[in-house]
Design a protein around this motif. Sequence first.
Motif, PDB file in Angstrom:
ATOM      1  N   GLU A 194       0.821  -1.215   0.000  1.00 14.01           N
ATOM      2  CA  GLU A 194       0.000   0.000   0.000  1.00 14.01           C
ATOM      3  C   GLU A 194       0.858   1.271   0.000  1.00 14.01           C
ATOM      4  O   GLU A 194       0.336   2.370   0.148  1.00 14.01           O
ATOM      5  N   ALA A 195       2.153   1.138  -0.213  1.00 11.58           N
ATOM      6  CA  ALA A 195       3.071   2.261  -0.065  1.00 11.58           C
ATOM      7  C   ALA A 195       2.876   3.329  -1.133  1.00 11.58           C
ATOM      8  O   ALA A 195       2.523   3.038  -2.278  1.00 11.58           O
ATOM      9  N   THR A 196       3.143   4.555  -0.727  1.00 14.71           N
ATOM     10  CA  THR A 196       3.196   5.673  -1.669  1.00 14.71           C
ATOM     11  C   THR A 196       4.598   5.739  -2.276  1.00 14.71           C
ATOM     12  O   THR A 196       5.535   5.081  -1.799  1.00 14.71           O
ATOM     13  N   GLY A 197       4.744   6.552  -3.294  1.00 13.93           N
ATOM     14  CA  GLY A 197       6.062   6.729  -3.893  1.00 13.93           C
ATOM     15  C   GLY A 197       7.088   7.223  -2.896  1.00 13.93           C
ATOM     16  O   GLY A 197       8.242   6.768  -2.897  1.00 13.93           O
ATOM     17  N   ALA A 198       6.695   8.138  -2.041  1.00 11.21           N
ATOM     18  CA  ALA A 198       7.620   8.666  -1.033  1.00 11.21           C
ATOM     19  C   ALA A 198       8.036   7.582  -0.050  1.00 11.21           C
ATOM     20  O   ALA A 198       9.200   7.534   0.385  1.00 11.21           O
ATOM     21  N   GLU A 199       7.117   6.717   0.310  1.00  6.73           N
ATOM     22  CA  GLU A 199       7.442   5.634   1.244  1.00  6.73           C
ATOM     23  C   GLU A 199       8.366   4.610   0.589  1.00  6.73           C
ATOM     24  O   GLU A 199       9.249   4.056   1.256  1.00  6.73           O
ATOM     25  N   ILE A 200       8.179   4.363  -0.701  1.00  2.06           N
ATOM     26  CA  ILE A 200       9.092   3.462  -1.412  1.00  2.06           C
ATOM     27  C   ILE A 200      10.488   4.068  -1.450  1.00  2.06           C
ATOM     28  O   ILE A 200      11.486   3.402  -1.147  1.00  2.06           O
ATOM     29  N   ALA A 201      10.565   5.349  -1.815  1.00  2.00           N
ATOM     30  CA  ALA A 201      11.861   6.034  -1.902  1.00  2.00           C
ATOM     31  C   ALA A 201      12.593   6.023  -0.567  1.00  2.00           C
ATOM     32  O   ALA A 201      13.823   5.883  -0.511  1.00  2.00           O
ATOM     33  N   ALA A 202      11.849   6.144   0.516  1.00  2.00           N
ATOM     34  CA  ALA A 202      12.459   6.173   1.846  1.00  2.00           C
ATOM     35  C   ALA A 202      13.103   4.849   2.216  1.00  2.00           C
ATOM     36  O   ALA A 202      13.969   4.797   3.101  1.00  2.00           O
ATOM     37  N   LYS A 203      12.712   3.761   1.540  1.00  4.19           N
ATOM     38  CA  LYS A 203      13.259   2.440   1.851  1.00  4.19           C
ATOM     39  C   LYS A 203      14.487   2.085   1.013  1.00  4.19           C
ATOM     40  O   LYS A 203      15.104   1.041   1.250  1.00  4.19           O
ATOM     41  N   VAL A 204      14.843   2.919   0.052  1.00  7.52           N
ATOM     42  CA  VAL A 204      16.007   2.617  -0.790  1.00  7.52           C
ATOM     43  C   VAL A 204      17.261   2.453   0.062  1.00  7.52           C
ATOM     44  O   VAL A 204      18.106   1.583  -0.207  1.00  7.52           O
ATOM     45  N   ALA A 205      17.390   3.252   1.108  1.00  6.19           N
ATOM     46  CA  ALA A 205      18.563   3.158   1.984  1.00  6.19           C
ATOM     47  C   ALA A 205      18.665   1.785   2.637  1.00  6.19           C
ATOM     48  O   ALA A 205      19.773   1.306   2.928  1.00  6.19           O
ATOM     49  N   MET A 206      17.539   1.115   2.866  1.00  3.90           N
ATOM     50  CA  MET A 206      17.563  -0.222   3.453  1.00  3.90           C
ATOM     51  C   MET A 206      18.122  -1.256   2.470  1.00  3.90           C
ATOM     52  O   MET A 206      18.644  -2.289   2.884  1.00  3.90           O
ATOM     53  N   ILE A 207      18.003  -0.982   1.184  1.00  2.00           N
ATOM     54  CA  ILE A 207      18.452  -1.923   0.159  1.00  2.00           C
ATOM     55  C   ILE A 207      19.943  -1.757  -0.122  1.00  2.00           C
ATOM     56  O   ILE A 207      20.620  -2.689  -0.554  1.00  2.00           O
ATOM     57  N   THR A 208      20.461  -0.573   0.141  1.00  2.37           N
ATOM     58  CA  THR A 208      21.848  -0.240  -0.216  1.00  2.37           C
ATOM     59  C   THR A 208      22.679   0.099   1.025  1.00  2.37           C
ATOM     60  O   THR A 208      23.576   0.929   0.969  1.00  2.37           O
ATOM     61  N   ASP A 209      22.379  -0.564   2.108  1.00  2.35           N
ATOM     62  CA  ASP A 209      23.084  -0.327   3.371  1.00  2.35           C
ATOM     63  C   ASP A 209      24.392  -1.121   3.390  1.00  2.35           C
ATOM     64  O   ASP A 209      24.368  -2.356   3.411  1.00  2.35           O
ATOM     65  N   PRO A 210      25.557  -0.452   3.387  1.00  4.97           N
ATOM     66  CA  PRO A 210      26.828  -1.186   3.395  1.00  4.97           C
ATOM     67  C   PRO A 210      26.969  -2.138   4.573  1.00  4.97           C
ATOM     68  O   PRO A 210      27.716  -3.125   4.496  1.00  4.97           O
TER      69      PRO A 210
END
Length: 419
Positions: free
Chosen positions: A327-343
């Motif tokens: 049910e995420a909005t575009g802003a909520e999806i964008a906010a999770k990008v950091a979780m995918i690219t966390d060193p």
Amino acid sequence: MRKRLAGIVALAAAALTAQTGDAAADCTLPVGIAYPISIDWGKPIAETALWVADMINEAGGVDGCRVDPILRDTQADPRVGVDAARALVDLDGVQLLIGAVASGVTIPIVTSVTVPAGVMQISCCSSTTRLTTIAAEGGTKGLFFRTFATTKVQAAVAAKRAQEAGYESITILYKNDDWGQDIAALAAQMFEGAGIEVRARVAINDAQPSYRAEVVQALGTRPDALYLALYPKEGIAVVREWISLGGTTQMIGANSLKSDEFREAVGGQFLGDFVGTDMSTPRVGSATAFVDAYTARFGSAPSGPGLPNSFDAAAIALLAYHAAGREATGAEIAAKVAMITDPAGEKIDGDVEGFRRAMALLSEGRSISFQGATGAVTFDQYGDVSAPAVFWRFAEDGAIEEAQYVTLEEVTEFIASVE
């Protein structure tokens, strides 16, 4: 062209209708893909993104829902691209848009469609520094990302090649759009910083019946070499005119000319001295794994522009969508990008098993470090990435071959030396 379009539409339909893995059959999420599928080099870029959607579905889907990739053709034209994006947002209701390729298409989509609508957008290939400026001024609202390094890097690599080749003067022919203007200005700065005289910068407009006047102007500057920041359509016409009038065969080309169409139409016999530049993948296992998997999937190794970047853009975006929830909005999806690219996150491979593991971890609220086709991608505060580079040539057998690898450290050092 009809055959190419039919083939890619069929591929998109297959991605929609196939019963894949554990993804719920009664739950679908529309995801927009806006790429120039009617252009020879655009079709593989789109096919790569669709392939990722297939794997995500096989791994269980986004938050248990099957990804419904809705593919629309931008034709590498700003007006067509904006119309395609509007349809995806307004009619199809997407919260995530993957695309576009050309910076001149991506910019108006960002500024007039996705950001105003609150939709996340990620591009595989748009490189103009204008997008960095827009982000720095707050114009992207954190909704835009790209997996391709900026034109500044490609311009620097072109200057490095010219310096190593011993060129003392160069003339720039560039596509007269946002991307071409940006890379031409940056390349001129880099060439001059490397001690190479820029004799002229000549703009090439779209769809002219002839480019003789522009080519004659460039010939009159008598440069040691030519720098081409053009797309194949204009590049073919310009280079054929240039060669026919006796211009030097010493040419450096941007990655946009990494095209079989360009080589075949100009003639390989005239491109023996041509050297292209492109961003490259780091020499890591995940990049090699992508090449192997791509070859197994499509029957040939990835050789066109933007293919590994398209893979990573789609994978990162869809994993972020999973982390944000159906049910995420575009802003909520964008906010999770950091979780995918966390060193610091668990390293995850770009295959079905890797995606399945990633989604399990993300569902637990844990971050990951996605190891993609271009390595472990990380974004800065403007949604930009850095990357190593490569020089490439057209081989005698028609293949595109690597001529020299330039590490990220070498790129950084060269930029510092000329600035």
